[in-house]
Design a protein around this motif. Structure first.
Motif, short mmCIF file in Angstrom:
data_model
loop_
_atom_site.label_atom_id
_atom_site.label_comp_id
_atom_site.label_asym_id
_atom_site.label_seq_id
_atom_site.Cartn_x
_atom_site.Cartn_y
_atom_site.Cartn_z
N ARG A 133 0.56 -1.06 0.15
CA ARG A 133 0.60 -0.09 0.38
C ARG A 133 0.69 1.13 -0.21
NH1 ARG A 133 -3.65 -2.93 3.69
NH2 ARG A 133 -2.26 -2.30 5.05
N LYS A 134 2.53 0.94 0.22
CA LYS A 134 2.90 1.87 0.11
C LYS A 134 3.33 2.75 -1.16
CE LYS A 134 5.50 0.38 4.38
NZ LYS A 134 6.74 0.68 5.48
N GLU A 135 2.59 4.06 -1.33
CA GLU A 135 3.13 4.56 -3.25
C GLU A 135 4.61 3.95 -2.60
OE1 GLU A 135 3.11 8.77 -2.86
OE2 GLU A 135 0.35 8.86 -2.03
N SER A 136 5.40 3.82 -2.59
CA SER A 136 7.55 4.27 -3.01
C SER A 136 6.94 2.49 -3.33
CB SER A 136 8.60 4.16 -1.79
OG SER A 136 7.50 3.37 -0.67
N THR A 137 6.69 1.51 -2.95
CA THR A 137 6.83 0.25 -3.38
C THR A 137 6.23 0.00 -4.46
OG1 THR A 137 6.37 -0.32 -0.97
CG2 THR A 137 6.34 -1.98 -3.13
N LYS A 138 7.46 -0.80 -4.93
CA LYS A 138 6.84 -1.41 -6.34
C LYS A 138 6.60 -2.60 -6.74
CE LYS A 138 10.95 0.05 -8.64
NZ LYS A 138 12.01 -0.06 -9.63
N GLU A 139 7.17 -3.73 -5.63
CA GLU A 139 7.45 -4.80 -5.47
C GLU A 139 7.72 -5.91 -3.68
OE1 GLU A 139 8.75 -9.29 -7.69
OE2 GLU A 139 9.70 -7.30 -8.00
N ALA A 140 6.64 -6.83 -3.86
CA ALA A 140 6.74 -7.15 -2.00
C ALA A 140 6.75 -8.96 -2.33
CB ALA A 140 6.32 -6.28 -1.31
N GLU A 141 7.76 -9.61 -1.66
CA GLU A 141 7.27 -11.45 -2.38
C GLU A 141 7.61 -11.37 -1.07
OE1 GLU A 141 9.38 -14.38 -4.91
OE2 GLU A 141 9.78 -12.48 -5.36
N LEU A 142 6.84 -12.30 -0.71
CA LEU A 142 6.97 -13.55 0.54
C LEU A 142 8.37 -14.62 0.50
CD1 LEU A 142 6.48 -14.14 3.70
CD2 LEU A 142 5.13 -15.35 3.34
N VAL A 143 9.40 -14.83 1.30
CA VAL A 143 10.55 -15.74 1.23
C VAL A 143 10.30 -16.57 2.40
CG1 VAL A 143 12.37 -16.04 1.18
CG2 VAL A 143 12.10 -14.43 0.53
N ALA A 144 9.07 -16.61 3.64
CA ALA A 144 9.44 -17.72 5.19
C ALA A 144 8.05 -17.44 6.13
CB ALA A 144 10.51 -17.97 4.98
N ALA A 145 7.75 -17.61 6.26
CA ALA A 145 6.65 -17.01 8.22
C ALA A 145 7.48 -18.68 8.68
CB ALA A 145 5.49 -17.54 7.62
N SER A 146 7.73 -18.63 9.56
CA SER A 146 7.43 -19.27 10.40
C SER A 146 6.96 -19.17 12.11
CB SER A 146 9.11 -20.48 10.71
OG SER A 146 10.41 -19.46 10.81
N TYR B 9 6.25 -15.23 15.85
CA TYR B 9 5.83 -15.39 14.61
C TYR B 9 7.76 -14.78 13.93
CZ TYR B 9 1.44 -17.18 14.26
OH TYR B 9 0.16 -17.66 15.37
N GLU B 10 7.53 -15.35 13.20
CA GLU B 10 8.65 -14.67 12.02
C GLU B 10 8.89 -14.93 11.16
OE1 GLU B 10 12.57 -17.12 13.67
OE2 GLU B 10 12.62 -16.18 15.06
N PHE B 11 8.93 -14.06 10.09
CA PHE B 11 9.18 -13.38 8.61
C PHE B 11 10.24 -13.59 7.51
CE2 PHE B 11 5.96 -11.93 11.60
CZ PHE B 11 3.98 -12.81 10.89
N GLU B 12 10.46 -13.19 6.42
CA GLU B 12 11.50 -12.58 5.72
C GLU B 12 10.69 -13.26 4.27
OE1 GLU B 12 15.50 -14.36 3.15
OE2 GLU B 12 15.03 -15.93 4.95
N TYR B 13 10.67 -11.13 3.64
CA TYR B 13 10.63 -11.12 2.40
C TYR B 13 11.41 -9.98 1.89
CZ TYR B 13 8.35 -7.39 5.03
OH TYR B 13 8.59 -6.22 5.66
N THR B 14 10.92 -9.99 0.30
CA THR B 14 12.04 -8.63 -0.03
C THR B 14 11.18 -8.07 -0.83
OG1 THR B 14 11.99 -9.99 -1.97
CG2 THR B 14 13.79 -10.55 -0.99
N ILE B 15 11.53 -6.55 -0.31
CA ILE B 15 10.96 -4.62 -1.62
C ILE B 15 11.62 -4.75 -2.62
CG2 ILE B 15 9.08 -5.52 1.03
CD1 ILE B 15 10.41 -2.87 1.64
N LYS C 299 15.28 -4.09 -1.31
CA LYS C 299 16.49 -4.58 0.13
C LYS C 299 15.39 -5.84 0.94
CE LYS C 299 15.90 0.20 1.81
NZ LYS C 299 14.60 1.09 2.73
N ARG C 300 16.05 -6.86 2.03
CA ARG C 300 15.82 -7.53 2.80
C ARG C 300 15.34 -7.11 4.00
NH1 ARG C 300 14.97 -12.79 0.42
NH2 ARG C 300 17.35 -12.29 -0.42
N ILE C 301 13.82 -7.90 4.48
CA ILE C 301 12.79 -7.81 5.27
C ILE C 301 12.54 -9.09 6.27
CG2 ILE C 301 11.16 -6.54 6.43
CD1 ILE C 301 12.77 -4.96 4.56
N PHE C 302 13.81 -8.68 7.64
CA PHE C 302 13.63 -9.85 8.45
C PHE C 302 12.35 -9.37 9.45
CE2 PHE C 302 17.79 -10.39 6.94
CZ PHE C 302 17.58 -12.06 6.43
N SER C 303 11.35 -9.32 9.77
CA SER C 303 10.47 -8.99 10.68
C SER C 303 9.79 -10.87 11.71
CB SER C 303 9.41 -8.74 9.78
OG SER C 303 8.38 -8.52 10.98
#
Length: 250
Positions: free
Chosen positions: A165-178, A189-195, A203-207
């Protein structure tokens, strides 16, 4: 039958029961160096040279076995030493941060600086690149646990929707959820995704997220991961250690 003969010979040898009549076909008992204490061999000895040869063969086998075990043990010790050294290096690069007021704790790179930013409960930035950061946000919720909100995949989808939903985001893809257990069995919960965005590129995001005491705790680790300068394996290991350390403060 062979096992019975073996035990008979052992009994005669231990208790010194020797036959009174000699024979050219007399038998001699030779113990073999082995891990199996019941292993034995019967050998007819028409010539002394045969006994010497047999002893030489046993010596070579024992030596080969010793060399093999030494190589195996050394290899495992080397691998263990390497793992311990890597763990020690990571410990030197990370330090524990605990917010007693809000009730959370995590590891952060010792070279990163803590900065103030509106909306963030805690924020740490890489001195060499401010867009590489670790942030924690704590907000009140009505949920008793994260599971009441949904599965790891459901929560990950909500995170990605917020990113898209952010105007600056062109693409976001989930890598893993555990999911893992934290202090006292806390559901985390832990997540990894790329934007890919217009602000900073890929960028690589770990959450990570958990709910306790009617509060939602959300950790967000962002690091540049551009094709021309991808995230290094060692740096990734450090960020994963940060991710796995996020927990409620005891």
């Amino acid at each position: 039958m062979a096992l019975k003969i073996c035990f008979t010979l052992l009994h005669n040898t231990l208790f010194h029961h020797h036959p009174q009549h000699s024979s050219s076909s007399s038998r001699t008992f030779f113990p073999i160096p082995s891990f199996n204490s019941s292993t034995c061999i019967l050998h007819h000895e028409p010539h002394n040279n045969d006994v010497v040869h047999l002893a030489t063969v046993f010596t070579k086998r024992k030596l080969n076995l010793t060399l093999l075990l030494t190589t195996f043990l050394w290899s495992n010790l080397s691998n263990t030493s390497g793992a311990l050294l890597m763990a020690q290096e990571l410990d030197l690069e990370l330090q524990r941060y605990t917010d007693s007021k809000e009730g959370f704790t995590l590891l952060v790179p010792s070279s990163w600086s803590k900065v103030d930013k509106a909306g963030a409960t805690a924020l740490f930035q890489d001195a060499s690149m401010g867009s590489n950061n670790i942030g924690v946000v704590v907000n009140p919720v009505r949920l008793a646990s994260l599971g009441d909100f949904g599965s790891p995949e459901f929560v990950a989808d909500k995170l990605l929707q917020a990113e898209r939903r952010k105007e600056s985001t062109k693409e976001a893809e989930l890598v893993a959820a555990s999911e893992r257990s934290g202090d006292g069995g806390l559901q985390i919960y832990e997540f990894e995704y790329t934007i890919d965005s217009t602000r900073g590129g890929k960028k690589r995001i770990f959450s990570a997220a958990f709910v306790t005491s009617k509060k939602l705790y959300l950790l967000n680790i962002a690091h540049s991961d551009k094709p021309e300068s991808p995230l290094e394996p060692h740096k990734r290991m450090i960020l994963e250690q940060v991710l796995h350390s996020f927990d409620a403060a005891a």
